[in-house]
Design a protein around this motif. Structure first.
Motif, PDB file in Angstrom:
ATOM      1  N   GLY A  52       0.819  -1.210   0.000  1.00  0.00           N
ATOM      2  CA  GLY A  52       0.000   0.000   0.000  1.00  0.00           C
ATOM      3  C   GLY A  52       0.850   1.255   0.000  1.00  0.00           C
ATOM      4  N   ARG A  53       0.191   2.390  -0.128  1.00  0.00           N
ATOM      5  CA  ARG A  53       0.881   3.674  -0.078  1.00  0.00           C
ATOM      6  C   ARG A  53      -0.036   4.694   0.564  1.00  0.00           C
ATOM      7  N   ILE A  54       0.566   5.722   1.124  1.00  0.00           N
ATOM      8  CA  ILE A  54      -0.149   6.767   1.844  1.00  0.00           C
ATOM      9  C   ILE A  54      -0.373   7.976   0.939  1.00  0.00           C
ATOM     10  N   GLU A  55      -1.577   8.547   1.017  1.00  0.00           N
ATOM     11  CA  GLU A  55      -1.887   9.842   0.420  1.00  0.00           C
ATOM     12  C   GLU A  55      -2.291  10.791   1.540  1.00  0.00           C
ATOM     13  N   ARG A  62      -4.959   8.910   3.725  1.00  0.00           N
ATOM     14  CA  ARG A  62      -5.596   7.710   3.188  1.00  0.00           C
ATOM     15  C   ARG A  62      -4.517   6.671   2.918  1.00  0.00           C
ATOM     16  N   PHE A  63      -4.831   5.413   3.232  1.00  0.00           N
ATOM     17  CA  PHE A  63      -3.933   4.298   2.945  1.00  0.00           C
ATOM     18  C   PHE A  63      -4.583   3.448   1.874  1.00  0.00           C
ATOM     19  N   LEU A  64      -3.987   3.423   0.680  1.00  0.00           N
ATOM     20  CA  LEU A  64      -4.497   2.660  -0.450  1.00  0.00           C
ATOM     21  C   LEU A  64      -3.711   1.358  -0.528  1.00  0.00           C
ATOM     22  N   ALA A  65      -4.403   0.232  -0.382  1.00  0.00           N
ATOM     23  CA  ALA A  65      -3.682  -1.038  -0.256  1.00  0.00           C
ATOM     24  C   ALA A  65      -4.481  -2.183  -0.847  1.00  0.00           C
ATOM     25  N   ARG A  66      -3.758  -3.248  -1.131  1.00  0.00           N
ATOM     26  CA  ARG A  66      -4.346  -4.544  -1.461  1.00  0.00           C
ATOM     27  C   ARG A  66      -3.544  -5.607  -0.720  1.00  0.00           C
ATOM     28  N   GLU A  67      -4.150  -6.772  -0.496  1.00  0.00           N
ATOM     29  CA  GLU A  67      -3.448  -7.815   0.253  1.00  0.00           C
ATOM     30  C   GLU A  67      -3.729  -9.174  -0.364  1.00  0.00           C
ATOM     31  N   ASN A  99      -7.545  -9.703  -1.819  1.00  0.00           N
ATOM     32  CA  ASN A  99      -8.410  -8.604  -1.410  1.00  0.00           C
ATOM     33  C   ASN A  99      -7.909  -7.289  -2.001  1.00  0.00           C
ATOM     34  N   ASP A 100      -8.705  -6.724  -2.880  1.00  0.00           N
ATOM     35  CA  ASP A 100      -8.359  -5.474  -3.550  1.00  0.00           C
ATOM     36  C   ASP A 100      -9.640  -4.686  -3.788  1.00  0.00           C
ATOM     37  N   PRO A 101      -9.826  -3.554  -3.054  1.00  0.00           N
ATOM     38  CA  PRO A 101      -8.836  -2.913  -2.188  1.00  0.00           C
ATOM     39  C   PRO A 101      -9.020  -3.312  -0.728  1.00  0.00           C
ATOM     40  N   VAL A 102      -8.014  -2.874   0.079  1.00  0.00           N
ATOM     41  CA  VAL A 102      -8.125  -2.907   1.544  1.00  0.00           C
ATOM     42  C   VAL A 102      -7.671  -1.519   2.006  1.00  0.00           C
ATOM     43  N   ASN A 103      -8.542  -0.551   1.821  1.00  0.00           N
ATOM     44  CA  ASN A 103      -8.191   0.850   2.051  1.00  0.00           C
ATOM     45  C   ASN A 103      -8.597   1.304   3.445  1.00  0.00           C
ATOM     46  N   MET A 104      -7.918   2.318   3.940  1.00  0.00           N
ATOM     47  CA  MET A 104      -8.219   2.892   5.250  1.00  0.00           C
ATOM     48  C   MET A 104      -8.122   4.406   5.189  1.00  0.00           C
ATOM     49  N   GLU A 105      -9.039   5.074   5.886  1.00  0.00           N
ATOM     50  CA  GLU A 105      -8.911   6.500   6.133  1.00  0.00           C
ATOM     51  C   GLU A 105      -8.390   6.684   7.556  1.00  0.00           C
ATOM     52  N   LEU A 106      -7.310   7.418   7.690  1.00  0.00           N
ATOM     53  CA  LEU A 106      -6.674   7.678   8.979  1.00  0.00           C
ATOM     54  C   LEU A 106      -6.779   9.172   9.223  1.00  0.00           C
ATOM     55  N   SER A 231      -0.878  -7.800 -10.636  1.00  0.00           N
ATOM     56  CA  SER A 231      -1.195  -6.443 -10.159  1.00  0.00           C
ATOM     57  C   SER A 231      -0.831  -6.262  -8.694  1.00  0.00           C
ATOM     58  N   TYR A 232      -0.692  -7.365  -7.956  1.00  0.00           N
ATOM     59  CA  TYR A 232      -0.377  -7.276  -6.527  1.00  0.00           C
ATOM     60  C   TYR A 232       1.089  -6.946  -6.260  1.00  0.00           C
ATOM     61  N   ALA A 233       1.860  -6.718  -7.298  1.00  0.00           N
ATOM     62  CA  ALA A 233       3.235  -6.255  -7.115  1.00  0.00           C
ATOM     63  C   ALA A 233       3.299  -4.753  -6.856  1.00  0.00           C
ATOM     64  N   HIS A 234       2.142  -4.071  -6.945  1.00  0.00           N
ATOM     65  CA  HIS A 234       2.102  -2.627  -6.750  1.00  0.00           C
ATOM     66  C   HIS A 234       0.862  -2.251  -5.944  1.00  0.00           C
ATOM     67  N   ALA A 235       0.943  -1.138  -5.236  1.00  0.00           N
ATOM     68  CA  ALA A 235      -0.210  -0.611  -4.518  1.00  0.00           C
ATOM     69  C   ALA A 235      -1.231  -0.055  -5.514  1.00  0.00           C
ATOM     70  N   PRO A 236      -2.501   0.048  -5.124  1.00  0.00           N
ATOM     71  CA  PRO A 236      -3.500   0.664  -6.006  1.00  0.00           C
ATOM     72  C   PRO A 236      -3.120   2.104  -6.352  1.00  0.00           C
ATOM     73  N   GLU A 237      -3.525   2.525  -7.547  1.00  0.00           N
ATOM     74  CA  GLU A 237      -3.236   3.888  -7.998  1.00  0.00           C
ATOM     75  C   GLU A 237      -4.284   4.882  -7.530  1.00  0.00           C
ATOM     76  N   GLU A 238      -5.535   4.422  -7.361  1.00  0.00           N
ATOM     77  CA  GLU A 238      -6.623   5.316  -7.018  1.00  0.00           C
ATOM     78  C   GLU A 238      -7.449   4.733  -5.877  1.00  0.00           C
ATOM     79  N   TRP A 239      -8.069   5.624  -5.114  1.00  0.00           N
ATOM     80  CA  TRP A 239      -8.967   5.227  -4.032  1.00  0.00           C
ATOM     81  C   TRP A 239     -10.226   4.598  -4.616  1.00  0.00           C
ATOM     82  N   SER A 240     -10.686   3.510  -3.991  1.00  0.00           N
ATOM     83  CA  SER A 240     -11.946   2.885  -4.372  1.00  0.00           C
ATOM     84  C   SER A 240     -12.589   2.270  -3.140  1.00  0.00           C
ATOM     85  N   ALA A 241     -13.869   1.984  -3.246  1.00  0.00           N
ATOM     86  CA  ALA A 241     -14.625   1.396  -2.138  1.00  0.00           C
ATOM     87  C   ALA A 241     -15.775   0.594  -2.751  1.00  0.00           C
TER      88      ALA A 241
END
Length: 264
Positions: A52-55, A62-67, A99-106, A231-241
């Motif tokens: 994942g990566r932080i925005e 926001r933490f944009l991630a997949r697992e 699991n794609d996405p596994v996003n979090m708002e912090l 695709s799991y070699a990289h974090a997501p590019e955009e926020w989704s839900a």
């Protein structure tokens, strides 16, 4: 750590990174069956990772991630494609975690109120605890998925502990600080096990660490991902839900339950 903004920033640096790079955490452990009146039984080894990566956003991050995580033979560690269920005697297709996405708002002021991540300090050790106790309508109602669901409510516990050093957090030059963690989950039987409403469930117990990047994952995991879902070699590019779970992923693969062909 008592200041919410400082607490949040320190947690983000521990769990992920304030920099633009992807953060990879890897874990390994075991999955056990627990049935009332019976001894615990190890069913699988379990190994996986999050990327994942932080925005930075207004009011926080926001933490944009997949697992991805994989059920393995408890003796050899081989990633399984089928599994001989010792309870039912059936041969089950194993549905691994994608699991794609596994996003979090912090956020400093989020839907659950002001930010405060519980933290304990002992000497140079900093220990974060997150107890995530879940109860919500199941994506797999029992009437529609009698062999794959135990309850119309999904109830589980996700228990995390993250460990870092105060001396690392005190270094302003570190966007990301070294982190180790443990994770336990108490959950119902997995839908692909076809255990329906049988009493009992699963105990996951894993430990892991933050890596320096995707290339530091064990080679066998990188090879499996390259062959099955690169695709799991990289974090997501955009926020989704909304976020994906094992239960929603199962429903997408088997909208009528086991026995239906996966959608094209």
């Amino acid at each position: 750590m008592a200041d919410p903004a400082g607490n949040l920033k320190a947690f983000v640096r521990t769990r992920a990174s304030l920099g633009p790079e992807d953060t990879v955490v890897w874990w390994t452990g075991n999955v056990h069956a627990q049935v009332p009146g019976e001894n615990f039984r190890q069913l699988f080894r379990f190994e996986g990772f999050s990327i994942g990566r932080i925005e930075e956003v207004d009011g926080g991050y926001r933490f944009l991630a997949r697992e991805a995580a994989f059920y393995q033979d408890p003796r050899t560690g081989e990633i399984l494609s089928t599994w001989a269920n010792p309870v039912t005697g059936a041969e089950d297709e194993v549905l691994h975690i994608w699991n794609d996405p596994v996003n979090m708002e912090l956020l400093l002021d989020g839907p659950r109120g002001p930010w405060r991540a519980p933290v304990t300090e002992v000497g140079d050790e900093v220990m974060w605890a997150q107890d995530i106790l879940l109860a919500y309508p199941s994506p797999l109602p029992v009437a529609d998925f009698p062999d794959n669901s135990a309850d119309d409510m999904y109830r589980a516990a996700e228990l995390f502990q993250f460990f870092c050093r105060r001396s690392d957090l005190d270094r302003a030059d570190l966007a990301s600080v070294p982190c180790r963690f443990s994770w336990a989950r108490l959950s119902p039987w997995l839908p692909w096990m076809r255990m329906g409403g049988r009493p009992g469930g699963l105990v996951f117990h894993c430990h892991g660490t933050k890596l320096g990047g995707y290339d530091e994952l064990p080679e066998h995991l990188r090879k499996y991902v390259a062959e099955h879902n690169p695709s799991y070699a990289h974090a997501p590019e955009e926020w989704s839900a909304p976020n994906e779970t094992s239960w929603t992923y199962f429903r997408k693969r088997y909208p009528g339950g086991i026995g239906q062909e996966p959608p094209v």
